[in-house]
Design a protein around this motif. Structure first.
Motif, PDB file in Angstrom:
ATOM      1  N   ARG A  62       0.820  -1.216   0.000  1.00 41.28           N
ATOM      2  CA  ARG A  62       0.000   0.000   0.000  1.00 41.28           C
ATOM      3  C   ARG A  62       0.852   1.263   0.000  1.00 41.28           C
ATOM      4  O   ARG A  62       0.360   2.342  -0.357  1.00 41.28           O
ATOM      5  N   TYR A  63       2.121   1.138   0.376  1.00 42.64           N
ATOM      6  CA  TYR A  63       3.005   2.302   0.333  1.00 42.64           C
ATOM      7  C   TYR A  63       3.335   2.649  -1.121  1.00 42.64           C
ATOM      8  O   TYR A  63       3.488   1.779  -1.975  1.00 42.64           O
ATOM      9  N   VAL A  69      -6.916   5.680  -3.099  1.00 39.60           N
ATOM     10  CA  VAL A  69      -7.146   4.359  -3.676  1.00 39.60           C
ATOM     11  C   VAL A  69      -6.782   3.253  -2.682  1.00 39.60           C
ATOM     12  O   VAL A  69      -6.536   2.108  -3.067  1.00 39.60           O
ATOM     13  N   GLY A  70      -6.749   3.597  -1.408  1.00 42.25           N
ATOM     14  CA  GLY A  70      -6.465   2.611  -0.374  1.00 42.25           C
ATOM     15  C   GLY A  70      -5.012   2.510   0.016  1.00 42.25           C
ATOM     16  O   GLY A  70      -4.636   1.656   0.814  1.00 42.25           O
ATOM     17  N   GLY A  71      -4.177   3.392  -0.547  1.00 46.10           N
ATOM     18  CA  GLY A  71      -2.760   3.348  -0.239  1.00 46.10           C
ATOM     19  C   GLY A  71      -2.414   4.056   1.054  1.00 46.10           C
ATOM     20  O   GLY A  71      -3.284   4.603   1.741  1.00 46.10           O
ATOM     21  N   LEU A  72      -1.123   4.068   1.342  1.00 46.08           N
ATOM     22  CA  LEU A  72      -0.624   4.723   2.554  1.00 46.08           C
ATOM     23  C   LEU A  72       0.304   5.887   2.226  1.00 46.08           C
ATOM     24  O   LEU A  72       0.972   6.413   3.114  1.00 46.08           O
ATOM     25  N   GLY A  73       0.329   6.286   0.933  1.00 48.68           N
ATOM     26  CA  GLY A  73       1.149   7.419   0.531  1.00 48.68           C
ATOM     27  C   GLY A  73       2.629   7.080   0.497  1.00 48.68           C
ATOM     28  O   GLY A  73       3.036   5.933   0.603  1.00 48.68           O
ATOM     29  N   GLY A  74       3.434   8.105   0.334  1.00 48.52           N
ATOM     30  CA  GLY A  74       4.872   7.916   0.277  1.00 48.52           C
ATOM     31  C   GLY A  74       5.383   7.812  -1.150  1.00 48.52           C
ATOM     32  O   GLY A  74       4.621   7.776  -2.116  1.00 48.52           O
ATOM     33  N   SER A  75       6.686   7.745  -1.292  1.00 49.43           N
ATOM     34  CA  SER A  75       7.345   7.735  -2.586  1.00 49.43           C
ATOM     35  C   SER A  75       7.118   6.433  -3.345  1.00 49.43           C
ATOM     36  O   SER A  75       6.953   5.367  -2.747  1.00 49.43           O
ATOM     37  N   VAL A  82       9.540  -3.040  -2.667  1.00 50.67           N
ATOM     38  CA  VAL A  82       8.727  -4.254  -2.524  1.00 50.67           C
ATOM     39  C   VAL A  82       8.868  -5.126  -3.767  1.00 50.67           C
ATOM     40  O   VAL A  82       9.002  -6.352  -3.671  1.00 50.67           O
ATOM     41  N   ALA A  83       8.843  -4.500  -4.950  1.00 50.18           N
ATOM     42  CA  ALA A  83       8.960  -5.254  -6.201  1.00 50.18           C
ATOM     43  C   ALA A  83      10.280  -6.010  -6.262  1.00 50.18           C
ATOM     44  O   ALA A  83      10.331  -7.168  -6.699  1.00 50.18           O
ATOM     45  N   CYS A 118     -12.486   2.560  -9.089  1.00 56.87           N
ATOM     46  CA  CYS A 118     -12.305   1.241  -9.696  1.00 56.87           C
ATOM     47  C   CYS A 118     -11.021   0.492  -9.359  1.00 56.87           C
ATOM     48  O   CYS A 118     -10.987  -0.742  -9.483  1.00 56.87           O
ATOM     49  N   ILE A 119      -9.961   1.184  -8.960  1.00 56.19           N
ATOM     50  CA  ILE A 119      -8.640   0.555  -9.065  1.00 56.19           C
ATOM     51  C   ILE A 119      -8.204  -0.261  -7.849  1.00 56.19           C
ATOM     52  O   ILE A 119      -7.340  -1.129  -7.967  1.00 56.19           O
ATOM     53  N   THR A 120      -8.796  -0.037  -6.681  1.00 56.94           N
ATOM     54  CA  THR A 120      -8.302  -0.739  -5.487  1.00 56.94           C
ATOM     55  C   THR A 120      -8.338  -2.259  -5.625  1.00 56.94           C
ATOM     56  O   THR A 120      -7.363  -2.937  -5.252  1.00 56.94           O
ATOM     57  N   PRO A 121      -9.406  -2.867  -6.187  1.00 60.16           N
ATOM     58  CA  PRO A 121      -9.381  -4.334  -6.343  1.00 60.16           C
ATOM     59  C   PRO A 121      -8.262  -4.826  -7.255  1.00 60.16           C
ATOM     60  O   PRO A 121      -7.811  -5.966  -7.118  1.00 60.16           O
ATOM     61  N   PHE A 122      -7.811  -3.971  -8.166  1.00 66.32           N
ATOM     62  CA  PHE A 122      -6.677  -4.324  -9.022  1.00 66.32           C
ATOM     63  C   PHE A 122      -5.380  -4.283  -8.230  1.00 66.32           C
ATOM     64  O   PHE A 122      -4.542  -5.184  -8.324  1.00 66.32           O
ATOM     65  N   LEU A 123      -5.216  -3.256  -7.412  1.00 62.86           N
ATOM     66  CA  LEU A 123      -3.981  -3.110  -6.645  1.00 62.86           C
ATOM     67  C   LEU A 123      -3.858  -4.149  -5.541  1.00 62.86           C
ATOM     68  O   LEU A 123      -2.744  -4.556  -5.196  1.00 62.86           O
ATOM     69  N   ASP A 124      -4.993  -4.572  -4.981  1.00 64.35           N
ATOM     70  CA  ASP A 124      -4.913  -5.503  -3.851  1.00 64.35           C
ATOM     71  C   ASP A 124      -4.977  -6.974  -4.271  1.00 64.35           C
ATOM     72  O   ASP A 124      -4.996  -7.869  -3.430  1.00 64.35           O
TER      73      ASP A 124
END
Length: 384
Positions: A62-63, A69-75, A82-83, A118-124
């Motif tokens: 989420r960072y 969009v459900g994230g936690l912000g940051g760079s 993470v990747a 729309c995008i949160t289910p894609f990101l999670d």
């Protein structure tokens, strides 16, 4: 999310984030499903999405995403960290993970309201998306695409075809480039739309590739209705959206791929029968991977600062394709026929990776075109 001490701002924060992430992954390593011999592509997709969901629910993924969009912000550098860890631990099916890093940032930037809906289910990891760019006669020359979206009042009607659509058979939505102007408008007459893949009139036909995987598909649109609120960016502004995607494609995902190549190089050095005669090839390969890593890390920082233009990222694409093909060329020669003739499943994945590496200098823009872009738009070597 226990154990995090954020915020993770600046170089010190990034270093702390990486350390905390590493500790957490070490503690939970055995709970993540890994690739196994004989896994089908659908199994790999399910495995990757399960791991993606686990990392999202734990907070790590989420960072780097906005709170809207459900994230936690940051760079975005936090996403890159993470990747890299996910790649080195084999948590994701790499090219599937690439789709998220290409499409996600683009939709968030170009259509924040649409992203919020729309995008949160894609990101999670709940659902997958795909990218509809290439057509049978519009690959590298994307401005010649012919898939058309006609204005029908409160919606668009899309008719046409896309090809080489990665993971379309597993996708819930597609980011589609369609022509809304005339053919003579070229790049000025293209619009980006978010299309539901279960819409009436959408047909997906998987394509079996030379690597024995059906990762790509043909996708057909026969009078598909798309709501007007699904435009990404501006009507007629699809080319700008496409250029954003290219920047993101060569951003965090190339950093992830460079980590995967480095890991594969270490495995090769530890298992292959390499001798003095291989020293030059190994040295050249190490230099290629190191050059890609150095260039990609610079690109991550420049993307995070908004200080890089799309033509410059063609350098990253050239380096990535070169390193990947050099690696698997050395794998093939060092295994002395195993890659070509062995039948066991443990070799099947390696053979598939070798075959896929042949496309590294083609997909996302051919090596020849990337070199022309660098010569023309970066070095200013255009002929008078």
């Amino acid at each position: 999310m226990a154990g995090k001490t954020g915020p993770y701002d600046g170089p010190e924060g990034l270093g702390r984030f990486h350390s905390e992430l590493t500790v957490w992954l070490d503690e939970h390593d055995t709970s993540f499903p890994r690739r196994a011999c004989g896994m089908s592509l659908s199994d790999e997709v399910a495995r990757s999405r399960a791991n993606q969901s686990r990392l999202w629910q734990a907070g790590w993924l989420r960072y780097g995403w906005p709170e809207t969009v459900g994230g936690l912000g940051g760079s975005r550098l936090l996403r890159a960290a993470v990747a890299e860890q996910a790649a080195r631990r084999g948590l994701f099916y790499d090219t599937l993970a690439a789709v998220g890093e290409v499409l996600g940032p683009t939709v968030v930037e170009a259509a924040p309201g649409l992203a919020e809906r729309c995008i949160t289910p894609f990101l999670d990891g709940t659902e997958g998306w795909c990218q509809g760019f290439s057509e049978p006669e519009a690959g590298s020359d994307l401005a010649s695409l012919r898939c058309r979206a006609v204005d029908a009042g409160d919606h668009w009607v899309v008719t046409g075809q896309k090809v080489w659509t990665s993971y379309a058979q597993f996708a819930s939505r597609m980011v589609l480039l369609a022509r809304t102007g005339s053919a003579e408008d070229r790049h000025r007459g293209i619009t980006a739309l978010l299309v539901d893949m279960d819409s009436p009139g959408v047909t997906v036909r998987p394509l079996q590739a030379i690597n024995d995987m059906a990762e790509f598909s043909e996708t057909f649109f026969d009078g598909v209705r798309v709501s007007k609120d699904r435009v990404i960016g501006e009507v007629g502004g699809g080319w700008s959206v496409a250029m954003r995607m290219l920047r993101h494609e060569r951003g965090g995902i190339f950093w992830m791929l460079s980590a995967w190549l480095l890991d594969e190089l270490e495995k090769l050095a530890g298992t292959a029968d390499l001798g003095v005669a291989d020293d030059e090839a190994v040295g050249r390969l190490f230099a290629s991977v190191a050059a890609l890593r150095a260039r990609s890390w610079t690109t991550q920082h420049r993307l995070a600062a908004g200080a890089i233009e799309t033509p410059e990222t063609s350098i990253d694409k050239i380096l990535m394709a070169t390193a990947e093909q050099e690696l698997f060329d050395l794998v093939r020669t060092s295994l002395d026929g195993v890659l070509e003739f062995a039948d066991d499943e443990s070799v099947a994945w390696l053979r598939s990776s070798y075959m896929y590496s042949r496309a590294a200098s083609v997909y996302g823009g051919t090596a020849e075109i990337q070199r022309n872009i660098v010569a023309d738009q970066v070095l200013g070597l255009r002929s008078p």
